[in-house]
Design a protein around this motif. Structure first.
Motif, PDB file in Angstrom:
ATOM      1  N   VAL A 111      -1.286  49.428   8.555  1.00 49.15           N
ATOM      2  CA  VAL A 111      -2.080  50.568   6.873  1.00 49.15           C
ATOM      3  C   VAL A 111      -3.123  50.433   7.293  1.00 49.15           C
ATOM      4  CG1 VAL A 111      -2.330  50.511   4.916  1.00 49.15           C
ATOM      5  CG2 VAL A 111       0.540  50.025   5.569  1.00 49.15           C
ATOM      6  N   GLY A 112      -4.043  51.963   7.115  1.00 50.67           N
ATOM      7  CA  GLY A 112      -5.288  51.060   7.532  1.00 50.67           C
ATOM      8  C   GLY A 112      -6.184  51.016   8.578  1.00 50.67           C
ATOM      9  N   GLN A 113      -5.673  50.702   9.835  1.00 51.46           N
ATOM     10  CA  GLN A 113      -6.154  50.057  11.341  1.00 51.46           C
ATOM     11  C   GLN A 113      -5.667  51.272  12.022  1.00 51.46           C
ATOM     12  OE1 GLN A 113      -5.444  45.856  12.020  1.00 51.46           O
ATOM     13  NE2 GLN A 113      -4.590  46.114  10.276  1.00 51.46           N
ATOM     14  N   GLN A 114      -6.632  51.345  13.473  1.00 49.15           N
ATOM     15  CA  GLN A 114      -6.721  52.076  13.583  1.00 49.15           C
ATOM     16  C   GLN A 114      -6.052  51.203  15.159  1.00 49.15           C
ATOM     17  OE1 GLN A 114      -7.950  55.367  15.120  1.00 49.15           O
ATOM     18  NE2 GLN A 114      -9.361  55.268  14.358  1.00 49.15           N
ATOM     19  N   PRO A 145      -5.816  63.913  23.614  1.00 51.19           N
ATOM     20  CA  PRO A 145      -6.379  64.047  22.025  1.00 51.19           C
ATOM     21  C   PRO A 145      -4.962  64.461  20.992  1.00 51.19           C
ATOM     22  CG  PRO A 145      -8.110  64.757  23.321  1.00 51.19           C
ATOM     23  CD  PRO A 145      -7.037  64.151  24.282  1.00 51.19           C
ATOM     24  N   VAL A 146      -4.653  65.361  21.585  1.00 53.94           N
ATOM     25  CA  VAL A 146      -3.382  65.845  20.704  1.00 53.94           C
ATOM     26  C   VAL A 146      -2.425  64.887  20.759  1.00 53.94           C
ATOM     27  CG1 VAL A 146      -1.307  67.542  20.724  1.00 53.94           C
ATOM     28  CG2 VAL A 146      -3.757  67.838  21.819  1.00 53.94           C
ATOM     29  N   VAL A 147      -1.829  63.851  21.774  1.00 60.44           N
ATOM     30  CA  VAL A 147      -1.348  63.120  21.449  1.00 60.44           C
ATOM     31  C   VAL A 147      -1.595  61.627  20.688  1.00 60.44           C
ATOM     32  CG1 VAL A 147       0.056  60.937  22.549  1.00 60.44           C
ATOM     33  CG2 VAL A 147       0.119  62.881  23.433  1.00 60.44           C
ATOM     34  N   TYR A 148      -2.908  61.106  20.463  1.00 59.65           N
ATOM     35  CA  TYR A 148      -3.413  60.437  19.344  1.00 59.65           C
ATOM     36  C   TYR A 148      -3.648  60.980  17.948  1.00 59.65           C
ATOM     37  CZ  TYR A 148      -6.210  57.274  17.797  1.00 59.65           C
ATOM     38  OH  TYR A 148      -6.571  56.038  16.597  1.00 59.65           O
ATOM     39  N   ALA A 149      -3.986  62.115  17.823  1.00 59.93           N
ATOM     40  CA  ALA A 149      -3.725  62.839  16.628  1.00 59.93           C
ATOM     41  C   ALA A 149      -2.329  62.835  16.223  1.00 59.93           C
ATOM     42  CB  ALA A 149      -3.741  64.190  17.019  1.00 59.93           C
ATOM     43  N   VAL A 150      -1.384  62.824  17.152  1.00 59.29           N
ATOM     44  CA  VAL A 150      -0.167  62.883  16.318  1.00 59.29           C
ATOM     45  C   VAL A 150       0.332  61.850  16.249  1.00 59.29           C
ATOM     46  CG1 VAL A 150       1.920  63.182  17.400  1.00 59.29           C
ATOM     47  CG2 VAL A 150       0.627  64.933  17.604  1.00 59.29           C
ATOM     48  N   ILE A 151      -0.316  60.550  17.042  1.00 57.78           N
ATOM     49  CA  ILE A 151       0.114  58.602  16.578  1.00 57.78           C
ATOM     50  C   ILE A 151      -0.383  58.295  15.307  1.00 57.78           C
ATOM     51  CG2 ILE A 151      -0.120  56.831  17.311  1.00 57.78           C
ATOM     52  CD1 ILE A 151       0.007  57.389  20.796  1.00 57.78           C
ATOM     53  N   ARG A 152      -1.890  59.576  15.090  1.00 58.04           N
ATOM     54  CA  ARG A 152      -2.244  58.579  13.877  1.00 58.04           C
ATOM     55  C   ARG A 152      -1.601  59.368  12.279  1.00 58.04           C
ATOM     56  NH1 ARG A 152      -5.453  55.478  11.624  1.00 58.04           N
ATOM     57  NH2 ARG A 152      -7.407  56.511  11.391  1.00 58.04           N
ATOM     58  N   LEU A 153      -0.684  60.274  12.707  1.00 60.90           N
ATOM     59  CA  LEU A 153      -0.189  61.061  11.346  1.00 60.90           C
ATOM     60  C   LEU A 153       1.532  60.063  11.024  1.00 60.90           C
ATOM     61  CD1 LEU A 153      -0.226  64.997  12.420  1.00 60.90           C
ATOM     62  CD2 LEU A 153      -1.424  63.077  10.384  1.00 60.90           C
ATOM     63  N   THR A 154       1.278  59.070  12.177  1.00 60.63           N
ATOM     64  CA  THR A 154       2.694  58.035  11.635  1.00 60.63           C
ATOM     65  C   THR A 154       2.368  56.324  11.112  1.00 60.63           C
ATOM     66  OG1 THR A 154       2.765  57.522  14.352  1.00 60.63           O
ATOM     67  CG2 THR A 154       3.771  59.201  13.713  1.00 60.63           C
ATOM     68  N   PRO A 155       3.311  56.009  11.024  1.00 62.73           N
ATOM     69  CA  PRO A 155       2.837  54.914   9.792  1.00 62.73           C
ATOM     70  C   PRO A 155       1.859  54.132  11.443  1.00 62.73           C
ATOM     71  CG  PRO A 155       4.806  55.400   9.080  1.00 62.73           C
ATOM     72  CD  PRO A 155       4.384  56.760  10.022  1.00 62.73           C
ATOM     73  N   GLY A 161      -3.386  60.590   7.634  1.00 63.07           N
ATOM     74  CA  GLY A 161      -3.695  61.797   6.940  1.00 63.07           C
ATOM     75  C   GLY A 161      -3.959  63.330   7.929  1.00 63.07           C
ATOM     76  N   VAL A 162      -3.714  63.912   7.771  1.00 61.87           N
ATOM     77  CA  VAL A 162      -4.047  65.255   8.720  1.00 61.87           C
ATOM     78  C   VAL A 162      -5.217  65.329   9.056  1.00 61.87           C
ATOM     79  CG1 VAL A 162      -4.305  67.470   9.330  1.00 61.87           C
ATOM     80  CG2 VAL A 162      -2.220  66.643   7.936  1.00 61.87           C
ATOM     81  N   LEU A 163      -6.416  65.229   8.327  1.00 60.04           N
ATOM     82  CA  LEU A 163      -7.664  65.302   8.152  1.00 60.04           C
ATOM     83  C   LEU A 163      -8.442  64.493   9.128  1.00 60.04           C
ATOM     84  CD1 LEU A 163     -10.621  66.858   7.525  1.00 60.04           C
ATOM     85  CD2 LEU A 163     -10.457  65.381   5.399  1.00 60.04           C
ATOM     86  N   ARG A 164      -8.195  62.734   9.128  1.00 58.94           N
ATOM     87  CA  ARG A 164      -8.624  61.927   9.512  1.00 58.94           C
ATOM     88  C   ARG A 164      -7.803  62.047  11.282  1.00 58.94           C
ATOM     89  NH1 ARG A 164     -12.690  58.690  10.843  1.00 58.94           N
ATOM     90  NH2 ARG A 164     -12.085  56.842  11.617  1.00 58.94           N
TER      91      ARG A 164
END
Length: 405
Positions: A111-114, A145-155, A161-164
Motif C-alpha cells: 500500500v502506497g509503495q513502489q 511499461p505495459v506490464v509494469y502499469a498493469v502491476i501498479r493497478l493491483t495490490p 490507480g489508473v492515472l498513476r
C-alpha cells in the motif's frame, strides 16, 4: 636529414585509429551499462531490504540475488568482450521475468509503495536495447511499461490507480524509447564511419598499386630508352675505334642497369650532393663530345638513393639528347647546385633547339626518361627551348610547392 614520403601521404591502413568506430561505441555502451546497473543496484539495496516483509522467499531473496548476479556479469563483461552481449541479454530477460512473476511473490499488499523493480526498470530496457536486435528491443521497450502499469493497478503493485499506473508506464516507455533511439542512432553512425574508412583504405590501396605499377612502367621505359635503344643507336653509328669503344662501355652500362632494375632502394643509403654531381660528371664524360660540368653551390645535403638515381639518369638523358640533336658546333654544360632547400640541375646547350609541340607521342626520350622519371621521384622537370635558341633542361627536387622533406 631527408625522408621519402609516400606519394599519397601516410598509408591510412597502418595504425588506423578512428575517433568513432563500431568497436569503440560498443565498448562505451558496455561500460555505461555496467556503471548504470551496478550503480542503480547498489543505491536500491535499502529499498529491496525494506520490502522483504511483504514478499515470499522467491521475491525477497531469489529474484534480487539473481538480478545482482546479472548486474555483476555485466560489470565483468567490460573486461571480457565476448561476454558483453550475453550479459546484456541475460540482464534484460531476467528483469522481464522478475516483472512478470512479481505479483505471485507478494504476500502482503504494498500500500502506497513502489515495487522495487520500478527503480531498475530502465536497466532492463537499456540492456535490451544494447543486447537485442532492433525489432526485439522495440518490442521489449513497449512490453515492459505495459506490464509494469498493469502491476501498479493491483495490490501487489501498490494499488496506485489508473492515472498513476499510466504515468509510471509512460515514464518508463519514454526513458526506454529515448535510450533505444540513441543507441540505434550511434550504432548506425559508427557503422557508417567504419564503412567509409574501409572504402577509403580500399581505394587508397588500389591507388597505391596503380601508382607503383605506373612508376615501374616509367622506370622500365626509361631504362629501355636510355640504355638499350641508345646503345643500339650508338653501335649502329660507330665507325671509328673510339666510337666502338664507347658503344661497348654503353652496352656494359645497359646490362648493369637491366640487372639492377629489380633492386629495392629501401636499404640503399642516401647520396650526398657532391656524390651526385660526381656521378653526373663521370657519366657525361663518357659521351662522344665534351660537356662542361660547372661548379654550382652545393651543401652537405643528402637525397634518397632513388631520387639521386632519377636525377642522374634524367640529366644524362638530357645530355645524350643534346649530343644527338643540338648540332656538332654546340657548347654543352651541366650545373648542379642547392639553393633555398631545392636541388637544381641544369643541362643546357646553345645548339639548334627544337619545338616541343612537334615531338611525336611515341618518342620516349623526353617524356619517359626525363619528365616522368623526375616526377615519379617527387621532383619536377622543365624544358626551355625553341628552334634556333638552344635548349635548357632544368631538374628540381623536391617539386615546387612540395616543401623540403
Amino acid at each position: 636529414m631527408t625522408t621519402e614520403v609516400a606519394p599519397f601521404g601516410v598509408d591510412p591502413s597502418r595504425n588506423v585509429r578512428a575517433t568513432v568506430s563500431q568497436a569503440s561505441v560498443e565498448r562505451a555502451f558496455a561500460i555505461l551499462l555496467a556503471v548504470f546497473a551496478i550503480g542503480f543496484g547498489a543505491v536500491n539495496v535499502t529499498t529491496v531490504l525494506n520490502q522483504q516483509r511483504f514478499l515470499d522467499v522467491t521475491g525477497g531473496v531469489v529474484l534480487p540475488v539473481a538480478l545482482a548476479a546479472a548486474f555483476m556479469l555485466v560489470g565483468v563483461s567490460v573486461f571480457v568482450p565476448r561476454l558483453v552481449q550475453p550479459a546484456q541479454i541475460v540482464t534484460a530477460l531476467l528483469f522481464l521475468v522478475v516483472l512478470v512473476v512479481w505479483p505471485f511473490t507478494v504476500e502482503r499488499p504494498l500500500v502506497g509503495q513502489q515495487p522495487w523493480p520500478w527503480f531498475i526498470c530502465n536497466v532492463g530496457t537499456v540492456a535490451a536495447a544494447m543486447g537485442f536486435a532492433t525489432w526485439r528491443a522495440v518490442v521489449y521497450t513497449a512490453v515492459v511499461p505495459v506490464v509494469y502499469a498493469v502491476i501498479r493497478l493491483t495490490p501487489a503493485g501498490g494499488d496506485a490507480g489508473v492515472l498513476r499506473a499510466v504515468v509510471d508506464g509512460v515514464f518508463i516507455g519514454i526513458l526506454g524509447g529515448a535510450a533505444l533511439a540513441l543507441i540505434v542512432m550511434l550504432r548506425r553512425a559508427a557503422a557508417a564511419v567504419d564503412s567509409a574508412q574501409a572504402t577509403a583504405v580500399r581505394r587508397y590501396s588500389h591507388a597505391i598499386r596503380e601508382h607503383a605499377t605506373e612508376v615501374e612502367r616509367i622506370q622500365v621505359d626509361a631504362i629501355v630508352h636510355d640504355s638499350v635503344l641508345t646503345t643500339l643507336l650508338s653501335a649502329a653509328r660507330a665507325d671509328t675505334p673510339d666510337g666502338r669503344m664507347l658503344s661497348a662501355r654503353m652496352a656494359r652500362n645497359a646490362i648493369d642497369h637491366l640487372a639492377a632494375a629489380g633492386d629495392t632502394p629501401e636499404d640503399v643509403p642516401p647520396v650526398r650532393l657532391a656524390e651526385l654531381r660526381a656521378r653526373i660528371a663521370q657519366a657525361v664524360d663518357e659521351l662522344a663530345v665534351p660537356v662542361t660540368v660547372r661548379l654550382g653551390a652545393i651543401s652537405s645535403r643528402t637525397v634518397p638513393a632513388a631520387v639521386a638515381d632519377a636525377l642522374a639518369s634524367a640529366a644524362l638523358q638530357a645530355a645524350v639528347n643534346s649530343v644527338q640533336h643540338a648540332g656538332p658546333t654546340a657548347s654543352r654544360w651541366v650545373t648542379v647546385d642547392h639553393t633555398a632547400g631545392v636541388v637544381r640541375i641544369e643541362v643546357g646547350d646553345d645548339g639548334v633547339g627544337f619545338d616541343q609541340a612537334a615531338i611525336p607521342a611515341e618518342r620516349l626520350g623526353v617524356r619517359r626518361s626525363i619528365l616522368e622519371r623526375v616526377a615519379s621521384a617527387g621532383g619536377a622537370a622543365r624544358i626551355d627551348t625553341a628552334p634556333g635558341s638552344g635548349t635548357r633542361v632544368v631538374l628540381t627536387w623536391p617539386a615546387p610547392g612540395a616543401g623540403e622533406q
